[in-house]
Write a protein that holds these residues in place. Structure first.
Motif, PDB file in Angstrom:
ATOM      1  N   ARG A   1      31.624  43.819  45.523  1.00 56.71           N
ATOM      2  CA  ARG A   1      32.939  43.322  43.973  1.00 56.71           C
ATOM      3  C   ARG A   1      32.728  42.115  43.860  1.00 56.71           C
ATOM      4  NH1 ARG A   1      36.017  47.351  46.573  1.00 56.71           N
ATOM      5  NH2 ARG A   1      37.254  45.502  47.510  1.00 56.71           N
TER       6      ARG A   1
ATOM      7  N   MET B   1      29.796  40.814  41.929  1.00 51.93           N
ATOM      8  CA  MET B   1      30.011  41.181  40.505  1.00 51.93           C
ATOM      9  C   MET B   1      30.583  40.329  39.892  1.00 51.93           C
ATOM     10  SD  MET B   1      30.398  45.655  41.022  1.00 51.93           S
ATOM     11  CE  MET B   1      30.294  46.004  39.088  1.00 51.93           C
ATOM     12  N   GLU B   2      31.812  40.064  40.412  1.00 50.08           N
ATOM     13  CA  GLU B   2      32.612  38.853  39.736  1.00 50.08           C
ATOM     14  C   GLU B   2      31.762  37.523  39.687  1.00 50.08           C
ATOM     15  OE1 GLU B   2      36.102  39.196  39.344  1.00 50.08           O
ATOM     16  OE2 GLU B   2      36.770  40.653  40.885  1.00 50.08           O
TER      17      GLU B   2
ATOM     18  N   ARG C   1      29.598  37.931  36.843  1.00 50.88           N
ATOM     19  CA  ARG C   1      30.341  38.506  35.434  1.00 50.88           C
ATOM     20  C   ARG C   1      29.859  37.611  34.189  1.00 50.88           C
ATOM     21  NH1 ARG C   1      35.985  39.249  33.434  1.00 50.88           N
ATOM     22  NH2 ARG C   1      35.751  37.112  33.221  1.00 50.88           N
ATOM     23  N   ASP C   2      29.795  36.324  34.661  1.00 53.95           N
ATOM     24  CA  ASP C   2      29.943  35.668  33.160  1.00 53.95           C
ATOM     25  C   ASP C   2      28.506  35.004  32.977  1.00 53.95           C
ATOM     26  OD1 ASP C   2      32.684  35.664  32.705  1.00 53.95           O
ATOM     27  OD2 ASP C   2      33.122  34.629  34.552  1.00 53.95           O
TER      28      ASP C   2
END
Lengths: 101, 101
Positions: A14, A17-18, A21-22
């Motif tokens: 997770r 993924m963060e 993310r951008d």
DNA sequence: AGGCTGTGTAAGCAACTTCTTACACAGACT
DNA sequence: AGTCTGTGTAAGAAGTTGCTTACACAGCCT
């Protein structure tokens, strides 16, 4: 969805993924975000995420760039929404009965 | 959230959640929905779900009644939404650029 | 009281995860 | 060509999960 939910169950994944993310991030760059863990460990997590369709990979010369692929969460989101909808129905009922929730 | 996402990663547990989604069900009743698995196995899954805050338990004489507790998915839903929001931003950009997605 | 019924818990086993270290290998740079 | 940089893969150890069978125990019903 099975794969996606399984993949997302791990906190390191997770966090990855963060991180992506951008925008795209290289494997090494991502691994640098987890100083407590070896680079290969992160690489393995990246593979799980890619296999689950949660990230896209692209080669750029030497490096591999990873980016979030939110569509991979579609089924998972569907499941959660389906569960949540009960909540909404309850709310509606509560409103209809004009009482506190 | 960690617990919830971990709990939800298992397909049997998701199936159980679907089973109790629309109202209380007794443990035995739920276990009957999984003829391929022993009753204690289902009981253990129910414990995991309860510990993760995904179901409520209530005693009714002999039996134990389980019901979905969707609030338990709040953080998980938050995570997915956070990931998903990238998709929305992309859509917005696409719309702004007046092109196909 | 004594025996069902419904359900959880304990112990143990096989399979899977998640690390680690060691290695492989392609692409960039002299 | 030779070597450095960036990254994946292999093998194996340690911990965790998800089952099974056997047992425990409370609540209902004669």
């Amino acid at each position: 969805m099975d794969d996606a939910l399984r993949a997302v169950a791990d906190p390191t994944r997770r966090a990855i993924m963060e991180l992506v993310r951008d925008g795209e991030r290289s494997a090494g760059d991502i691994a640098a975000g987890f100083p407590a863990m070896s680079r290969p460990a992160v690489s393995q997590h990246l593979k799980v995420l890619a296999d689950a369709g949660l990230v896209d990979v692209r080669r750029d010369g030497n490096r591999r760039l990873y980016a979030l692929r939110p569509e991979g969460l579609a089924d998972a989101a569907g499941f959660i929404e389906r569960m949540w909808s009960l909540q909404l129905r309850r709310l509606k009922k509560a409103v209809a009965a004009d009482r506190e929730v």
